[in-house]
Scaffold this motif. Structure first.
Motif, PDB file in Angstrom:
ATOM      1  N   GLY A 107       0.813  -1.199   0.000  1.00 24.97           N
ATOM      2  CA  GLY A 107       0.000   0.000   0.000  1.00 24.97           C
ATOM      3  C   GLY A 107       0.847   1.250   0.000  1.00 24.97           C
ATOM      4  N   ILE A 108       0.336   2.313  -0.603  1.00 31.56           N
ATOM      5  CA  ILE A 108       0.974   3.617  -0.494  1.00 31.56           C
ATOM      6  C   ILE A 108      -0.062   4.611   0.019  1.00 31.56           C
ATOM      7  N   GLY A 109       0.346   5.428   0.987  1.00 31.74           N
ATOM      8  CA  GLY A 109      -0.614   6.358   1.557  1.00 31.74           C
ATOM      9  C   GLY A 109      -0.018   7.231   2.632  1.00 31.74           C
ATOM     10  N   ASN A 110      -0.857   8.026   3.225  1.00 29.06           N
ATOM     11  CA  ASN A 110      -0.430   8.925   4.285  1.00 29.06           C
ATOM     12  C   ASN A 110      -0.106   8.166   5.560  1.00 29.06           C
ATOM     13  N   ALA A 111       0.800   8.730   6.331  1.00 23.59           N
ATOM     14  CA  ALA A 111       1.127   8.211   7.657  1.00 23.59           C
ATOM     15  C   ALA A 111       0.651   9.241   8.664  1.00 23.59           C
ATOM     16  N   LEU A 112      -0.405   8.919   9.374  1.00 26.07           N
ATOM     17  CA  LEU A 112      -0.996   9.841  10.338  1.00 26.07           C
ATOM     18  C   LEU A 112      -1.214   9.124  11.660  1.00 26.07           C
ATOM     19  N   VAL A 113      -0.995   9.826  12.736  1.00 24.57           N
ATOM     20  CA  VAL A 113      -1.365   9.278  14.034  1.00 24.57           C
ATOM     21  C   VAL A 113      -2.777   9.763  14.331  1.00 24.57           C
ATOM     22  N   ASP A 114      -3.712   8.825  14.444  1.00 23.11           N
ATOM     23  CA  ASP A 114      -5.112   9.147  14.717  1.00 23.11           C
ATOM     24  C   ASP A 114      -5.324   9.415  16.203  1.00 23.11           C
ATOM     25  N   LYS A 144       1.105  -9.046  -5.051  1.00 27.36           N
ATOM     26  CA  LYS A 144      -0.012  -9.423  -5.918  1.00 27.36           C
ATOM     27  C   LYS A 144      -0.810  -8.177  -6.317  1.00 27.36           C
ATOM     28  N   TYR A 145      -0.953  -7.241  -5.348  1.00 25.77           N
ATOM     29  CA  TYR A 145      -1.703  -6.010  -5.583  1.00 25.77           C
ATOM     30  C   TYR A 145      -0.932  -4.798  -5.078  1.00 25.77           C
ATOM     31  N   LEU A 146      -1.072  -3.698  -5.795  1.00 27.29           N
ATOM     32  CA  LEU A 146      -0.698  -2.371  -5.308  1.00 27.29           C
ATOM     33  C   LEU A 146      -1.994  -1.696  -4.873  1.00 27.29           C
ATOM     34  N   TYR A 147      -1.998  -1.122  -3.675  1.00 21.84           N
ATOM     35  CA  TYR A 147      -3.192  -0.441  -3.161  1.00 21.84           C
ATOM     36  C   TYR A 147      -2.875   1.036  -2.976  1.00 21.84           C
ATOM     37  N   ILE A 148      -3.630   1.909  -3.665  1.00 18.52           N
ATOM     38  CA  ILE A 148      -3.351   3.345  -3.679  1.00 18.52           C
ATOM     39  C   ILE A 148      -4.431   4.102  -2.922  1.00 18.52           C
ATOM     40  N   GLU A 149      -4.003   4.922  -1.966  1.00 21.00           N
ATOM     41  CA  GLU A 149      -4.928   5.734  -1.173  1.00 21.00           C
ATOM     42  C   GLU A 149      -5.302   7.006  -1.912  1.00 21.00           C
ATOM     43  N   GLY A 150      -6.601   7.267  -2.016  1.00 22.38           N
ATOM     44  CA  GLY A 150      -7.086   8.443  -2.734  1.00 22.38           C
ATOM     45  C   GLY A 150      -6.714   9.769  -2.106  1.00 22.38           C
ATOM     46  N   TYR A 151      -6.522   9.794  -0.793  1.00 24.92           N
ATOM     47  CA  TYR A 151      -6.171  11.043  -0.121  1.00 24.92           C
ATOM     48  C   TYR A 151      -4.866  11.643  -0.635  1.00 24.92           C
ATOM     49  N   LEU A 152      -4.012  10.822  -1.212  1.00 24.42           N
ATOM     50  CA  LEU A 152      -2.731  11.321  -1.732  1.00 24.42           C
ATOM     51  C   LEU A 152      -2.915  12.309  -2.876  1.00 24.42           C
ATOM     52  N   ILE A 153      -4.084  12.316  -3.466  1.00 26.39           N
ATOM     53  CA  ILE A 153      -4.329  13.106  -4.669  1.00 26.39           C
ATOM     54  C   ILE A 153      -4.186  14.610  -4.427  1.00 26.39           C
ATOM     55  N   THR A 154      -4.205  15.048  -3.172  1.00 30.31           N
ATOM     56  CA  THR A 154      -4.153  16.486  -2.874  1.00 30.31           C
ATOM     57  C   THR A 154      -2.770  17.091  -3.073  1.00 30.31           C
ATOM     58  N   SER A 155      -1.745  16.273  -3.118  1.00 27.45           N
ATOM     59  CA  SER A 155      -0.369  16.763  -3.237  1.00 27.45           C
ATOM     60  C   SER A 155       0.215  16.423  -4.607  1.00 27.45           C
ATOM     61  N   PRO A 156       0.817  17.402  -5.301  1.00 25.42           N
ATOM     62  CA  PRO A 156       1.448  17.133  -6.601  1.00 25.42           C
ATOM     63  C   PRO A 156       2.534  16.061  -6.513  1.00 25.42           C
ATOM     64  N   ASP A 157       3.356  16.104  -5.455  1.00 23.92           N
ATOM     65  CA  ASP A 157       4.413  15.101  -5.295  1.00 23.92           C
ATOM     66  C   ASP A 157       3.823  13.711  -5.087  1.00 23.92           C
ATOM     67  N   ALA A 158       2.767  13.654  -4.266  1.00 25.11           N
ATOM     68  CA  ALA A 158       2.136  12.363  -3.997  1.00 25.11           C
ATOM     69  C   ALA A 158       1.429  11.834  -5.238  1.00 25.11           C
ATOM     70  N   LYS A 159       0.820  12.737  -6.007  1.00 23.98           N
ATOM     71  CA  LYS A 159       0.166  12.292  -7.237  1.00 23.98           C
ATOM     72  C   LYS A 159       1.199  11.702  -8.196  1.00 23.98           C
ATOM     73  N   VAL A 194       1.552  -6.601 -11.740  1.00 23.94           N
ATOM     74  CA  VAL A 194       0.943  -6.458 -10.420  1.00 23.94           C
ATOM     75  C   VAL A 194      -0.411  -5.765 -10.585  1.00 23.94           C
ATOM     76  N   LYS A 195      -1.440  -6.305  -9.991  1.00 29.31           N
ATOM     77  CA  LYS A 195      -2.765  -5.711 -10.112  1.00 29.31           C
ATOM     78  C   LYS A 195      -2.849  -4.417  -9.301  1.00 29.31           C
ATOM     79  N   ILE A 196      -3.697  -3.503  -9.762  1.00 28.05           N
ATOM     80  CA  ILE A 196      -3.783  -2.179  -9.155  1.00 28.05           C
ATOM     81  C   ILE A 196      -5.160  -1.966  -8.546  1.00 28.05           C
ATOM     82  N   ALA A 197      -5.173  -1.619  -7.245  1.00 25.99           N
ATOM     83  CA  ALA A 197      -6.407  -1.274  -6.539  1.00 25.99           C
ATOM     84  C   ALA A 197      -6.311   0.173  -6.082  1.00 25.99           C
ATOM     85  N   LEU A 198      -7.415   0.883  -6.173  1.00 29.81           N
ATOM     86  CA  LEU A 198      -7.479   2.289  -5.781  1.00 29.81           C
ATOM     87  C   LEU A 198      -8.725   2.525  -4.947  1.00 29.81           C
ATOM     88  N   THR A 199      -8.599   3.342  -3.910  1.00 28.34           N
ATOM     89  CA  THR A 199      -9.774   3.786  -3.163  1.00 28.34           C
ATOM     90  C   THR A 199      -9.915   5.289  -3.329  1.00 28.34           C
TER      91      THR A 199
END
Length: 335
Positions: free
Chosen positions: A9-16, A155-170, A185-190
């Motif tokens: 997975g690729i995505g933000n790292a946040l402490v909730d 088997k899968y790459l999972y992409i977090e949609g929240y990353l879309i807000t940053s040009p570097d992350a996009k 590798v199959k691609i999954a997106l949320t």
């Protein structure tokens, strides 16, 4: 070829930081209910000063992190690409990933100076969750944080949609997608959040490209992105975006398109107290299922069980025992 990981997975790292509040609190502080809003550090600090943080729950999070941890707890092999700062919360995040059985790209000796992102998760009595997020150093997540070998070994790459807000992350989203495509590798997106779809629809078109293998959306996101005003039309339009997709429907369960037919997934009766992480949990359980011998229908059933359990308690995560009990309720390798 045997893959090392079920999902990277690729995505933000946040402490909730999760706590209970009233609708009056939201109104008094001018907070839009039910969505994720990005705020600066000063605004977040002001809000934190008005709450009793001693009663709040602390966990490593971010949408994709929750999903990847869920997959790991069900027994899947997981890897996570993210970015934290060289601070106390950054080390907390790394330790929590490790304890959750998730491999990651973070090196404690090579962390950048900066502030680890935090997400205030405010839960009202109707179980709705409202998030105010200060991204901190995770807003500079980019291609440098990608472990391309881990993506190739999955088997899968999972992409977090929240990353879309940053040009570097996009850019990182597009690069990761390219690596996955070139290596089978199959691609999954949320989509992650209705606000992401509403304000960054054009950017998502670049990430989706000619289509992804698996797309996760809720009803609102599906209709906003496709420009349709009913679910029947939206789900037909989504066939052009993804070979398979899942539309979660809250208390009404979910709908899965397996590439041929639509499968209705019934909800499991529960008393909702906190909807935070329900969609992330659904995605994690579903990804575990389809990468470990379960059919789409069986994976959907597992995901529905897991998400119903999540909304009945506070926090976006099961414990290991709960994950095992849910798996036990599902007969092995249903097809």
């Amino acid at each position: 070829m045997v893959k090392k990981y079920d999902v990277t997975g690729i995505g933000n790292a946040l402490v909730d930081i999760e706590f209970e509040i009233s609708d009056a609190f939201l109104e008094k502080n001018g907070i839009e209910k039910g969505v994720m809003t990005l705020v600066d550090e000063e605004r977040q600090s002001t809000l934190m000063a008005t709450i009793n943080t001693k009663t709040s729950k602390l966990q490593c999070g971010g949408s994709a992190a929750n999903t990847i941890i869920a997959l790991s707890q069900f027994g899947g092999e997981a890897y996570y690409c993210c970015k934290v700062g060289d601070d106390e919360l950054g080390r907390f995040f790394m330790d929590d990933l490790r304890e959750s059985g998730v491999n990651h790209n973070l090196d404690p000796y090579q962390l950048e100076k900066g502030i680890t992102g935090k997400c205030l998760v405010m839960v009202t009595a109707d179980a709705e969750r409202t998030m105010n997020t200060f991204l901190g150093i995770t807003q500079t997540f980019g291609t440098a944080q990608l472990n391309e070998q881990a993506i190739k070994d999955s088997k899968y790459l999972y992409i977090e949609g929240y990353l879309i807000t940053s040009p570097d992350a996009k850019e990182a989203m597009i690069r990761a997608r390219k690596v996955a495509e070139e290596n089978g590798v199959k691609i999954a997106l949320t989509f992650s959040d209705p606000a992401m779809v509403k304000y960054f629809g054009e950017s998502f078109k670049e990430v989706i490209g000619s289509g992804v293998d698996l797309l996760f959306a809720n009803e609102e996101e599906a209709m906003i992105y496709t420009g349709k005003d009913n679910l029947s039309e939206a789900r037909e339009a989504m066939k052009k975006l993804a070979r398979h997709f899942v539309i979660t429907q809250g208390k009404n369960g979910a709908m899965i398109y397996d590439g041929d037919t639509f499968i209705d997934i019934e909800p499991y009766p529960t008393v909702a107290v906190d909807s935070n992480g329900a969609g992330d949990m659904f995605a994690g359980a579903f990804l575990y299922g389809i990468t470990n011998g379960h059919s789409y229908a069986s994976s959907g059933k597992l995901a529905s069980m897991a998400s119903s359990k999540i909304v009945s308690q506070f926090g976006p995560r099961l414990n290991w025992k709960e994950a095992g009990e849910i798996l036990d309720r599902l007969s092995p390798k249903q097809t």
